[in-house]
Enzyme design. Sequence first.
Site, PDB file in Angstrom:
ATOM      1  N   SER A  58      42.905  33.045  48.508  1.00  0.00           N
ATOM      2  CA  SER A  58      43.584  34.052  49.340  1.00  0.00           C
ATOM      3  C   SER A  58      43.744  33.606  50.786  1.00  0.00           C
ATOM      4  CB  SER A  58      42.745  35.338  49.307  1.00  0.00           C
ATOM      5  OG  SER A  58      43.136  36.206  50.333  1.00  0.00           O
ATOM      6  N   GLU A  88      43.190  35.425  53.126  1.00  0.00           N
ATOM      7  CA  GLU A  88      42.089  36.028  53.888  1.00  0.00           C
ATOM      8  C   GLU A  88      41.034  34.979  54.237  1.00  0.00           C
ATOM      9  OE1 GLU A  88      41.538  39.268  55.066  1.00  0.00           O
ATOM     10  OE2 GLU A  88      43.617  39.681  54.558  1.00  0.00           O
ATOM     11  N   TYR A 101      34.851  39.709  51.456  1.00  0.00           N
ATOM     12  CA  TYR A 101      35.871  39.263  50.495  1.00  0.00           C
ATOM     13  C   TYR A 101      36.332  37.845  50.848  1.00  0.00           C
ATOM     14  CZ  TYR A 101      40.526  38.853  48.357  1.00  0.00           C
ATOM     15  OH  TYR A 101      41.630  38.402  47.671  1.00  0.00           O
TER      16      TYR A 101
HETATM   17  P1  NAP Z   1      43.837  43.772  41.650  1.00  0.00           P
HETATM   18  O1  NAP Z   1      45.082  44.513  41.311  1.00  0.00           O
HETATM   19  O2  NAP Z   1      42.829  44.436  42.528  1.00  0.00           O
HETATM   20  O3  NAP Z   1      43.114  43.368  40.272  1.00  0.00           O
HETATM   21  C1  NAP Z   1      41.793  42.914  40.241  1.00  0.00           C
HETATM   22  C2  NAP Z   1      41.403  42.704  38.797  1.00  0.00           C
HETATM   23  O4  NAP Z   1      40.062  42.197  38.741  1.00  0.00           O
HETATM   24  C3  NAP Z   1      41.412  43.984  37.950  1.00  0.00           C
HETATM   25  O5  NAP Z   1      41.978  43.688  36.701  1.00  0.00           O
HETATM   26  C4  NAP Z   1      39.925  44.284  37.779  1.00  0.00           C
HETATM   27  O6  NAP Z   1      39.614  44.955  36.575  1.00  0.00           O
HETATM   28  C5  NAP Z   1      39.371  42.874  37.723  1.00  0.00           C
HETATM   29  N1  NAP Z   1      37.928  42.816  37.947  1.00  0.00           N
HETATM   30  C6  NAP Z   1      37.203  43.429  38.912  1.00  0.00           C
HETATM   31  N2  NAP Z   1      35.896  43.172  38.748  1.00  0.00           N
HETATM   32  C7  NAP Z   1      35.782  42.383  37.649  1.00  0.00           C
HETATM   33  C8  NAP Z   1      34.690  41.803  36.963  1.00  0.00           C
HETATM   34  N3  NAP Z   1      33.427  41.987  37.363  1.00  0.00           N
HETATM   35  N4  NAP Z   1      34.938  41.066  35.855  1.00  0.00           N
HETATM   36  C9  NAP Z   1      36.209  40.889  35.432  1.00  0.00           C
HETATM   37  N5  NAP Z   1      37.292  41.412  36.023  1.00  0.00           N
HETATM   38  C10 NAP Z   1      37.082  42.159  37.131  1.00  0.00           C
HETATM   39  O7  NAP Z   1      44.169  42.365  42.318  1.00  0.00           O
HETATM   40  P2  NAP Z   1      45.579  41.577  42.358  1.00  0.00           P
HETATM   41  O8  NAP Z   1      46.352  42.042  43.527  1.00  0.00           O
HETATM   42  O9  NAP Z   1      46.184  41.576  41.013  1.00  0.00           O
HETATM   43  O10 NAP Z   1      45.079  40.115  42.719  1.00  0.00           O
HETATM   44  C11 NAP Z   1      44.737  39.167  41.711  1.00  0.00           C
HETATM   45  C12 NAP Z   1      43.821  38.116  42.305  1.00  0.00           C
HETATM   46  O11 NAP Z   1      44.494  37.455  43.372  1.00  0.00           O
HETATM   47  C13 NAP Z   1      42.525  38.647  42.895  1.00  0.00           C
HETATM   48  O12 NAP Z   1      41.524  37.693  42.692  1.00  0.00           O
HETATM   49  C14 NAP Z   1      42.832  38.774  44.371  1.00  0.00           C
HETATM   50  O13 NAP Z   1      41.665  38.716  45.149  1.00  0.00           O
HETATM   51  C15 NAP Z   1      43.720  37.567  44.567  1.00  0.00           C
HETATM   52  N6  NAP Z   1      44.691  37.653  45.662  1.00  0.00           N
HETATM   53  C16 NAP Z   1      45.531  38.728  45.732  1.00  0.00           C
HETATM   54  C17 NAP Z   1      46.457  38.799  46.758  1.00  0.00           C
HETATM   55  C18 NAP Z   1      47.438  39.958  46.855  1.00  0.00           C
HETATM   56  O14 NAP Z   1      48.053  40.117  47.902  1.00  0.00           O
HETATM   57  N7  NAP Z   1      47.618  40.737  45.799  1.00  0.00           N
HETATM   58  C19 NAP Z   1      46.541  37.759  47.694  1.00  0.00           C
HETATM   59  C20 NAP Z   1      45.690  36.659  47.562  1.00  0.00           C
HETATM   60  C21 NAP Z   1      44.778  36.609  46.532  1.00  0.00           C
HETATM   61  P3  NAP Z   1      39.556  46.587  36.484  1.00  0.00           P
HETATM   62  O15 NAP Z   1      40.990  47.035  36.430  1.00  0.00           O
HETATM   63  O16 NAP Z   1      38.825  46.840  35.218  1.00  0.00           O
HETATM   64  O17 NAP Z   1      38.828  47.048  37.715  1.00  0.00           O
END
Ligand code: NAP
Length: 332
Positions: A127, A129, A151
Amino acid sequence: MPRAFITGITGQDGQHLAEFLHSQGYDVYGMVKGQSNPRATQLIEEMPYVELLPGDLADLPSLVAALEVAQPDEVYNLGAISFVALSFSQAELTANTTGLGVLRMLEAIRMIGGTQNNPIRFYQASSSEMFGKVREMPQTEKTPFHPRSPYGCAKVFGHDITVNYRESYGLYACSGILFNHEGPRRGIEFVTRKVTNAAARIKLGLQHELVMGTLDTKRDWGYAGDYVKAMWLMLQQDEPDDFVVATGETHSIEELVQRAFAEVGIDDWRQFVRQDPKFYRPAEVDLLIGDATKAHEQLGWKPEVNFEDLVSLMVKNDLELEAKKAGISLAT
Ligand code: NAP
C-alpha cells in the site's frame, strides 16, 4: 484452466479480481474467514463460479489446508485489516493479520509448492500508506517508507517479507504498491464511499449532515476495476518484481466532497458538511501521489477511469442503492 486462490475475496478488490480472473478463464478459489460470514453468503449469490474455502490469515494450518484443496498456480493475498482508523484502535490485530498474515501465507506456499519445480506465483497487496510522511514526490518503487499508522507499519513488514522470501527462497513473489483505489464496492467506512453515499442520501432527503475529519489531505485515487488488472499482469511476467500502481494525479478530500455533491446537483456543499476532530488521526498522511512509470513501461498497464468519472460512478451507484432501499423512485 489456470487456478487462482484469493484471500480477502469478500472485500472490494477480491470481488473485482475474482470477476476479472473468471473472465480470463481461471478457476477461482476464495478464502473466507469466520463460521457464518454474511459477506460470503452474498458472494455465493453474486459469483457462484467462485469456490469458497475456510481459512484465516491468523491461522497457518488453515492456509495450508486451503492451498492443498485449491492447488493454485497463483495466490493473491488481499486479506487484511485494511482500514487505517481501525488499525490505531486494534493495532495488535492489525499487525497479526495485515503483517504476520503475509508471512504465514508465504510459509504455506513454501510448504505446498513454491519452489522452482512447482512455482506458485504470489501477489502481495502492499500500500501507498507505507510511504506515509513522504520523503519525495511523486513516490516510486525506490522511495523510502515512513509509515504513519499501525496499518502502514504492518504493510511495510508484509512488503519486506515478500521481497525477502523472493530473495531467500527464489519464490515468484511480487508486491504491488497500490495507491488508493475505489469504486461502488468500497466499504462504507472508507472516506470516498462515506462521501458519495452521504451526497446521495442528502439528495434523497434521507440524511441531513455529513460529519468529516480533515478535508485537506490529498490522495491519488484510481478505480479498483483498473487496479486488479495490474495485480494479474505482475504475475504474468518472466521475473517477479515490485510495482507502484497509481494514476499520477492527487486530489484533496475537499475536492472529493465538492465533486460528489455537484454530481447530485448541490453546489453549496458546505451547508451540509461539518468537521469533527474526533475523526482526526493520531498521525496523518498529508499527501500521496504515485509515479507508475515502471508499471506503464514493463506491464503495459494504464488506468482507464479518471477521478471525475470515478466519483460520478460511485455517486450514481449510491443514489440507486439508497433510493431502492427507501422505496424512492428516481426520475429519469
Ligand atoms: P477490504 O475491502 O477491506 O477487504 C479486506 C478483506 O480482508 C475482506 O475480505 C476481509 O474479510 C479480509 N480479512 C480481514 N481479516 C482477515 C483475516 N484475519 N483472514 C483472512 N481474511 C481477512 O480491502 P480492499 O480495499 O479490497 O483491499 C484489498 C487489499 O489491498 C488489502 O490488503 C488492502 O490493505 C490493500 N490495499 C488496498 C487499497 C485500496 O485503496 N483499496 C490500497 C492499497 C492496498 P471479511 O469480509 O470477512 O472481513
